[in-house]
Enzyme design. Structure first.
Site, short mmCIF file in Angstrom:
data_model
loop_
_atom_site.label_atom_id
_atom_site.label_comp_id
_atom_site.label_asym_id
_atom_site.label_seq_id
_atom_site.Cartn_x
_atom_site.Cartn_y
_atom_site.Cartn_z
N LYS A 131 4.52 -1.69 -9.46
CA LYS A 131 4.02 -2.92 -10.08
C LYS A 131 3.26 -2.59 -11.37
CE LYS A 131 3.67 -5.23 -5.61
NZ LYS A 131 2.82 -5.60 -4.48
N ASP A 174 -0.18 -13.75 -6.04
CA ASP A 174 0.62 -13.56 -4.82
C ASP A 174 0.70 -14.87 -4.01
OD1 ASP A 174 1.90 -11.18 -4.52
OD2 ASP A 174 0.28 -10.16 -3.45
N GLN A 190 -3.27 -5.49 -2.22
CA GLN A 190 -2.06 -5.00 -1.56
C GLN A 190 -2.22 -5.04 -0.04
OE1 GLN A 190 0.79 -4.14 -3.24
NE2 GLN A 190 1.82 -3.72 -1.28
#
Ligand code: NAP
Length: 309
Positions: A68, A135, A112
Site C-alpha cells: 500500500k 477503509d 491494518q
C-alpha cells in the site's frame, strides 16, 4: 476496455471464462491517479497523504502494508507506515490515531487488521475521524454505505464493482451470492450490490447446503480464505466468479519448496465452466490497493474543498 476483450457475446456457448485482469485494470487506475496528483502539485497544492498504522509484526500484514505504501509513493501520494509494538495498549493505539486525526496534512488513515486480541477493533474504528476513514470501517461511514449514500466505499468491494463494470458483467437484477460476512469485504459488498439492484444472498460458515446456493449465482464472490472451497460443481455455467480469498501455501517445484498465493476457487476447473473469473494473484488484490488510493484522493478532495462532503 475493448468490448471484444471483456464482453461475452449473447447466445454464445461458454468457451471458458474471460479472465478478469485485475492487475491491468489497477495499473490503468494508478496511471490516472498519478496524473491527477501531478496536476494538483503543478497547481501548487500539497500532495494527498495516507497513514497506515500496523500493530505487531504479522508477516502478511507487513507485506500488505508495504504494498500500500509503495503504491501510494508511485502515484505521488505521501504515505507513512507507523509501526507500533504488539504490546501497545488500546488507549495508546487510539491516542496515535487521534494524533493523525488532528494532523491537517493527513487525508486518509487505516489501521491494518487483524489487531492483537487485547485490542477491540470496533473501538478503534470509532476512533478514526470519519472524514479520513478510507477503509470505511467507522460506523458513520458504514451506515452511509448501508443507506446507499456512501462517503467512502470499502476498497475490496469498490475494486470488485470496478472490475465487473469494466468487463460489462450485468449486475442489475443479477443474483449475487457472497460467501463471507466480514466488515471489510462480505457485508459492504452485499450492501453495494443491493444498491446496484442485484438480488443478494450472503453465506457464511453456518450456511446450510452452500452448493445449492452458489449454483444459483449469476455472480459468485468467495471471500473466505479456504483454498479449493469453490469447485466447478458449485458454479452455474456462464456465471462470473470473483475470488477474493488469499492464502499463502507451500508448493514443491523442482525439488524446492516455494511459497505461493492461492484463492478460494479451483481456478483451472472453474474457468472451464464460468463466464468470467478473477485469478489469484492478479485479480482482486491489485484492485483493492488501487481503490485505497482512490479513496485517499476522495478524502483529499473533500478536505480540500474540491468535492462535496
Ligand atoms: P474473514 O474475517 O477472515 O472471514 C471469513 C468469512 O468466511 C467469515 O464470514 C466466515 O464465516 C466465512 N467462512 C469460513 N469458512 C467458511 C465455509 N466453510 N463456508 C462458508 N463460509 C465460510 O474474512 P475477510 O477478512 O473478508 O477475508 C477473507 C479472505 O479474503 C482471506 O483469505 C483474506 O486474506 C482475503 N482478502 C483479500 C483481499 C483482497 O484484496 N484480495 C482483501 C481482504 C481480504 P463466519 O462469519 O460464520 O465465521
Amino acid at each position: 476496455m475493448d468490448p471484444a476483450v471483456g464482453e461475452k457475446e449473447e447466445g454464445s456457448q461458454p468457451q471458458g471464462a474471460v479472465v478478469i485482469d485485475g492487475k491491468a485494470l489497477a495499473q490503468g487506475l494508478r496511471h490516472k491517479i498519478a496524473q491527477t496528483v501531478g496536476e494538483w502539485i503543478r497547481q501548487g497544492r500539497r500532495p494527498p497523504a495516507l497513514s497506515v498504522v500496523q500493530v505487531g509484526e504479522i508477516p502478511a500484514s507487513t507485506t500488505y502494508v508495504s504494498h500500500k505504501v509503495r503504491a501510494c509513493r508511485e502515484c505521488g501520494i505521501r504515505s507513512e507506515h507507523i509501526r507500533l509494538p504488539a504490546t501497545v495498549s488500546q488507549q495508546e493505539l487510539i491516542a496515535a490515531v487521534d494524533q493523525l486525526n488532528r494532523d491537517p496534512e493527513v487525508d486518509g488513515i487505516i489501521v491494518q487488521l487483524p489487531l492483537p486480541d487485547h485490542i477491540d477493533p470496533h473501538a478503534v474504528s470509532w476512533a478514526i475521524d470519519p472524514e479520513k476513514d478510507v477503509d470505511c470501517l467507522h460506523p458513520e461511514n458504514f451506515g452511509l454505505l448501508a443507506k446507499g449514500t456512501p462517503r467512502f466505499v470499502s476498497c475490496t468491494p469498490r475494486g470488485i464493482l470496478h472490475a465487473l463494470t469494466e468487463y460489462r458483467v450485468p449486475i442489475e437484477g443479477a443474483h449475487v451470492v457472497v460467501i463471507g460476512r466480514s466488515l471489510i469485504v462480505g457485508r459492504p459488498l452485499a450492501l453495494l450490490m443491493l444498491s446496484r439492484s442485484a438480488t443478494v444472498t450472503i453465506c457464511h460458515s453456518r450456511t446450510r447446503d452452500l452448493p445449492t446456493l452458489t449454483r444459483q449465482a449469476d455472480i459468485l464472490v468467495s471471500a473466505v480464505g479456504r483454498p479449493g472451497l469453490i469447485g466447478p460443481e458449485m458454479v452455474r455455467p456462464g456465471a462470473a466468479v470473483v475470488d477474493v480469498g488469499i492464502t499463502q501455501i507451500e508448493v514443491e517445484e523442482g525439488g524446492r519448496k516455494r511459497k505461493r498465493l492461492v484463492g478460494d476457487v479451483k481456478f483451472e476447473e472453474v474457468r472451464s465452466v464460468a463466464g468470467w473469473i478473477t485469478p489469484v494473484p492478479g485479480g482482486v488484490g491489485p484492485l483493492t490497493v488501487a481503490m485505497l488510493l482512490l479513496n485517499t484522493l476522495d478524502a483529499y478532495r473533500m478536505r480540500e474543498g474540491l468535492a462535496k462532503k
